[in-house]
Write a protein that holds these residues in place. Structure first.
Motif, short mmCIF file in Angstrom:
data_model
loop_
_atom_site.label_atom_id
_atom_site.label_comp_id
_atom_site.label_asym_id
_atom_site.label_seq_id
_atom_site.Cartn_x
_atom_site.Cartn_y
_atom_site.Cartn_z
N GLY A 288 0.94 -1.29 0.11
CA GLY A 288 0.08 0.11 0.09
C GLY A 288 0.90 1.27 0.10
N ARG A 289 0.61 2.18 0.96
CA ARG A 289 1.33 3.30 1.04
C ARG A 289 2.77 3.30 1.63
N TYR A 290 3.25 2.00 1.91
CA TYR A 290 4.42 2.18 2.32
C TYR A 290 5.54 1.74 1.17
N TYR A 291 5.13 0.98 -0.09
CA TYR A 291 5.93 0.96 -1.11
C TYR A 291 6.59 1.99 -1.62
N PRO A 292 5.76 3.35 -2.23
CA PRO A 292 6.49 4.50 -2.63
C PRO A 292 7.12 5.04 -1.38
N LEU A 293 6.88 5.03 -0.28
CA LEU A 293 7.78 5.49 0.98
C LEU A 293 9.10 4.68 1.13
N LEU A 294 9.18 3.39 0.86
CA LEU A 294 10.24 2.45 0.97
C LEU A 294 11.03 2.71 -0.29
N MET A 295 10.58 2.97 -1.67
CA MET A 295 11.48 3.29 -2.83
C MET A 295 11.93 4.67 -2.73
N THR A 296 11.25 5.51 -2.10
CA THR A 296 11.75 6.93 -1.83
C THR A 296 13.06 6.76 -0.79
N VAL A 297 12.83 6.28 0.30
CA VAL A 297 13.77 6.25 1.21
C VAL A 297 15.13 5.53 0.39
N LEU A 298 14.99 4.47 -0.32
CA LEU A 298 16.19 3.90 -0.83
C LEU A 298 16.80 4.83 -1.96
N ASP A 299 15.99 5.43 -2.71
CA ASP A 299 16.57 6.54 -3.62
C ASP A 299 17.20 7.38 -2.97
N GLN A 300 16.78 7.95 -1.97
CA GLN A 300 17.75 8.91 -1.07
C GLN A 300 18.73 8.36 -0.42
N ILE A 301 18.85 7.16 0.30
CA ILE A 301 19.89 6.61 0.29
C ILE A 301 20.87 6.48 -0.66
N ALA A 302 20.61 6.21 -1.76
CA ALA A 302 21.48 5.97 -2.99
C ALA A 302 22.31 7.52 -3.08
N GLN A 303 21.52 8.47 -3.04
CA GLN A 303 21.86 9.75 -3.25
C GLN A 303 22.56 10.49 -2.39
N ALA A 304 22.17 10.01 -0.98
CA ALA A 304 22.70 10.93 0.29
C ALA A 304 24.02 10.53 0.65
N SER A 305 24.71 11.43 1.28
CA SER A 305 26.02 11.47 2.25
C SER A 305 25.55 10.34 3.18
N GLU A 306 26.77 9.92 3.83
CA GLU A 306 26.64 8.90 4.78
C GLU A 306 25.84 9.31 6.02
N ALA A 307 26.02 10.43 6.43
CA ALA A 307 25.41 11.16 7.54
C ALA A 307 24.05 11.07 7.28
N ASN A 308 23.42 11.55 6.14
CA ASN A 308 22.15 11.37 5.84
C ASN A 308 21.39 9.99 5.71
N CYS A 309 22.05 9.11 5.57
CA CYS A 309 21.65 7.65 5.45
C CYS A 309 20.78 7.37 6.59
N GLU A 310 21.24 7.91 7.65
CA GLU A 310 21.03 7.34 9.07
C GLU A 310 19.61 8.29 9.14
N ILE A 311 19.39 9.32 8.70
CA ILE A 311 18.46 10.14 8.92
C ILE A 311 17.08 9.46 8.00
N TRP A 312 17.38 9.07 6.87
CA TRP A 312 16.35 8.54 6.16
C TRP A 312 15.99 7.15 6.51
N THR A 313 16.85 6.26 7.25
CA THR A 313 16.45 5.21 7.93
C THR A 313 15.84 5.18 8.96
N LEU B 141 12.03 6.14 8.02
CA LEU B 141 11.50 4.84 7.82
C LEU B 141 11.00 4.21 8.86
N GLU B 142 11.93 4.12 9.99
CA GLU B 142 11.59 3.41 11.18
C GLU B 142 10.34 3.95 11.84
N LEU B 143 10.46 5.25 11.75
CA LEU B 143 9.27 6.00 12.38
C LEU B 143 7.90 5.69 11.73
N ARG B 144 7.90 5.69 10.46
CA ARG B 144 6.61 5.37 9.81
C ARG B 144 6.15 4.13 9.75
#
Length: 157
Positions: free
Chosen positions: A113-138, A141-144
């Protein structure tokens, strides 16, 4: 339920050897949720499916499935690998953690449902993010995902 061919949009996130030349690939799909597909001949050098079923490959796949158990991958319409998740060990670890966390919240063949777009967005952001921002995106997702686990926080009080 009879077996039927279904075109799915998804991401392969884990694969393991099965028998002599076959592969079992775990994937998350928009239509079916988490499924496991059997890729016949996926380890052979001349296999057309081998390059499309490596870890962190995202694309459009045609699977033969009956709504439970093992599905069979028939063909790949288009697939591309997310190179940042595959080559960078830290990003690979964050992405694998996010996928495993989501996997434990849902049953096999249960649409996200609504978690698929969220998961794909988080994975795309992790791929583009710096190492410090990976933890924020993770952590986002944990909170959601707390609602999917049935323990959503109430910020209204």
């Amino acid at each position: 339920m009879a077996k039927q061919l279904t075109e799915v949009q998804g991401l392969i996130y884990h694969r393991q050897r099965y028998r002599e030349a076959d592969v079992l690939a775990a994937m998350v799909t928009k239509e079916l949720g988490f499924i496991t597909v059997l890729v016949r001949g996926g380890l052979r050098a001349k296999s057309k499916l081998a390059s499309a079923t490596v870890n962190f490959s995202k694309g459009s796949y045609v699977v033969l499935q009956n709504g439970k158990g093992l599905a069979a991958l028939r063909t790949v319409k288009r697939a591309e690998q997310i190179p940042a998740l595959f080559s960078d060990l830290t990003k690979n670890a964050y992405a694998s953690y996010c996928l495993d966390l989501t996997r434990h919240a849902f049953l096999e063949y249960e649409p996200l449902g609504r978690y698929y777009p969220l998961l794909m967005t988080v994975l795309d952001q992790i791929a583009q993010a710096s190492e410090a921002n990976c933890e924020i995106w993770t952590q986002l997702l944990e909170l959601r995902l707390l609602a999917a686990y049935g323990v959503a926080p109430n910020f209204q009080s």
